[in-house]
Design a protein around this motif. Structure first.
Motif: not given
Length: 667
Positions: A200, A202, A214, A216
């Motif tokens: 991932p 961000y 935030e 992902v």
């Protein structure tokens, strides 16, 4: 005069070393500073401080490549951490501020190429030969490498380069400062391939160093397209918010003509004694017309552009308007015509108009259609009386109306306006609010930090102090009645938001992180109340960071300081004068919208402290036959109350009603 001036090297008593350019005893220009503790900076300096583009490498392995202001990170850039992680984003006075992308150590980030490696290793600049030509980005003149500096490849971060650097590897590149942080290699556009494993990355958003959102993202789920939405890593300039016009650009000679014409007419009209405007000062016949041949004439100077005809409409009226807005003629000419190139903005609307921005960002110059020019000339007498009677009017400030005729045929019309977002504070969100709903949303995949959003994209309700709320709607009503009397529609409220992140947001973030670790399901349902922004008694003689476009109009009073005129006190910006639509503190209550990004796993707060900037724009569209036909056709498919093209009285009523829902009175 016994002060350092020019290129040189200085060794300090604490073993620090500076190698580069000096001006009147302080570091100015390009230079390299090595601290005794192992930290090192290569880049631009101003008045003895890091300022402009530069690379800072710390002894612990961290590295920052981006823009600086007064020795602090300020603007776009990327930070490479010692553990191998990267953050591409924006900073304001040393703190992360705005959107960015974070790449963990094990993820692959956009390819930065040999230029990045040679520059950031710093020693790689030693002895690297350069083959090609260097051009100054403003004058497009060929330059030779500066052999006075120990590096064979000159430290010129403000150069547009085209060529290759050879150091066992051939590297073809083309870059302009601020356009791209990576080179263009073939069709990769500066990106390496992304990892096939599901690592991932961000997308984050910060406010004064505090993480407020935030999301992902997975590296295999179309990430390059999402990254392209972010200005700081976008390799193409097709959607940049602004671009400095340089020689060779399509608009370069048009810009020279505009600057020359404004300098001529403002300089000619300013010495004329002040007097009240007359009816003869209005209308299309009240104009100054002059021909500017390339070789010059008895009345005009020679210039490098093509010969053109210049027309300045209603010069005495706009001269009085500039005086009314307390705008000095010399400041006006210096801002637009002082040798610096203008910036070209991407058009935020569907009109197809071209927008230019002065280098100090105080003025916006917009091209007009012929119909818009006629409307402005027709409404100018009423506009002049309106802004004279209401000093707090929210309607766009006009400073000049001009026309350039090229080759005897092509006509380009311009209007000069004030920039409502002329502030040192970062504008985190921009909204264009009309009160209609049909077609008033933005596709999330096309949004970046500089996108102007629309009515259905607004997820906030703003709470204003009682007296400010009353003043706001009193002025909105008066302005809308004026526009209704002129049969104007399609105007909108341009709203800019600057989010503040006080200390309690950090506590809230820590609380929610702790609650999530403990398995609590109420972590995001109990936001702490906002403490509000600090207001202090207004000081008329204090200096303000906001330039003087908004000094006309009364200063707002606040009950929290005994109904006195107030300034907004911000730690990173000083004292800001609070006026209607300028530097206005408020509380924004966030509420989820039905069109919110479905894949979002972001962290949102219930209440924000914000600083508001707003005004009424796009006031040159009349309710004509074309708009009546548009209304009739769209009414067959949609609810007539939801479309933009409605008759002026209904438009004003709907516009005010929508704003009453968005701006509410604080208890």
């Amino acid at each position: 005069m016994n002060v350092k001036h020019g290129l040189g090297t200085k060794r300090y008593c604490n073993s620090d070393i500076f190698e580069g350019s000096w001006r009147e005893g302080v570091q100015e220009g390009l230079g390299k500073y090595t601290w005794s503790n192992g930290n090192l900076y290569v880049g631009n300096w101003k008045s003895g401080k890091m300022c402009g583009r530069g690379v800072m490498k710390w002894e612990n392995g961290d590295l920052f490549d981006g823009f600086w202001l007064d020795g602090m990170k300020h603007g776009s850039g990327f930070h490479r951490f010692a553990d191998g992680s990267h953050f591409f984003g924006t900073w304001s006075r040393g703190l992360k501020d705005g959107r960015g992308v974070f790449y963990p150590p094990e993820s692959k980030h956009p390819f930065l190429g040999i230029w990045y490696e040679s520059l950031t290793s710093l020693d790689g600049l030693q002895g690297v030969p350069f083959h090609g030509e260097l051009r100054n980005s403003f004058r497009d003149k060929k330059l030779r490498p500066n052999r006075s500096i120990s590096h064979k490849w000159p430290m010129r971060s403000l150069l547009k380069c085209s060529g290759r650097i050879s150091n066992r590897t051939t590297f073809h590149h083309s870059w302009i400062l601020g356009d791209s942080y990576g080179p263009s290699l073939g069709n990769t556009r500066g990106y390496s391939s992304y990892s096939e494993d599901h690592v991932p990355v961000y997308e984050r958003e910060y406010a004064q160093g505090v993480l407020i959102m935030e999301e992902v993202r997975n590296a295999t789920c179309g990430l390059p397209d999402r990254i392209n939405r972010l200005q700081m890593v976008r390799p193409k300039d097709t959607r940049r918010p602004c671009k400095t016009i340089i020689k060779g650009d399509k608009s370069y000679y048009l810009m020279l003509n505009l600057q020359l014409g404004i300098r001529y007419t403002v300089g000619k009209i300013t010495p004329v004694p002040m007097r009240e405007v007359r009816s003869s000062d209005f209308g299309p016949r009240a104009r100054i017309r002059m021909y500017f041949p390339r070789k010059g004439s008895q009345f005009t100077p020679s210039h490098y552009s093509v010969g053109f005809f210049w027309e300045d409409y209603c010069p005495m009226v706009f001269r009085n308007l500039r005086e009314m807005f307390k705008l000095d003629a010399a400041d006006y000419m210096m801002s637009i015509c002082d040798g610096d190139s203008l910036k070209e903005l991407s058009s935020p609307g569907k009109s197809g108009s071209i927008f230019y921005l002065s280098q100090d960002e105080r003025f916006i110059i917009k091209t007009l259609r012929k119909s818009e020019l006629k409307i402005l000339l027709k409404m100018l007498p009423a506009y002049y009386n309106h802004v004279g009677a209401y000093e707090n009017t929210l309607i766009t400030k006009f400073f000049g109306l001009h026309r350039i005729t090229l080759n005897g045929r092509r006509k380009v019309r311009f209007v000069v306006m004030g920039n409502m977002f002329c502030t040192e504070l970062r504008i985190h969100r921009r909204y264009d609010l009309k009160g209609s709903s049909q077609g008033r949303s933005t596709d999330w995949c096309k949004i970046d930090e500089n996108t102007t959003l629309k009515d259905l994209d607004l997820p906030y309700i703003f709470y204003l102090e009682k007296s400010w709320h009353e003043s706001f709607f009193k002025q909105i009503f008066v302005d809308c009645m004026f526009l209704e009397s002129q049969r104007i529609i399609d105007y909108s409220l341009l709203l800019g938001l600057h989010f503040r992140a006080p200390e309690h947001l950090k506590s809230l973030r820590e609380y929610q992180d702790t609650a999530q670790c403990c398995g609590s399901s109420q972590a995001t349902d109990t936001p702490l109340p906002s403490k509000g922004l600090l207001l202090v008694t207004h000081e008329p003689n204090s200096s303000y960071t906001t330039p003087g476009l908004h000094i006309r109009g009364s200063t707002l009073r606040a009950s929290s300081v005994g109904n006195e005129e107030v300034d907004l006190l911000l730690p990173d910006a000083g004292r800001l004068r609070v006026q209607l639509g300028v530097n206005m503190p408020a509380q924004a209550s966030w509420k989820p919208q039905s069109n919110e990004r479905p894949e979002s796993t972001g962290f949102y707060l219930g209440v924000y402290d914000v600083v508001l900037y707003f005004g009424i724009i796009d006031i040159l569209q009349g309710y004509n036959a074309r708009k009546k036909v548009e209304h009739a056709l769209k009414s067959l498919r949609f609810d007539p109350m939801t479309i933009s093209a409605v008759e002026p009285k209904l438009y004003a009523k709907r516009f005010i009603g929508f704003l009453e829902k968005v701006f509410q009175e604080r208890d």
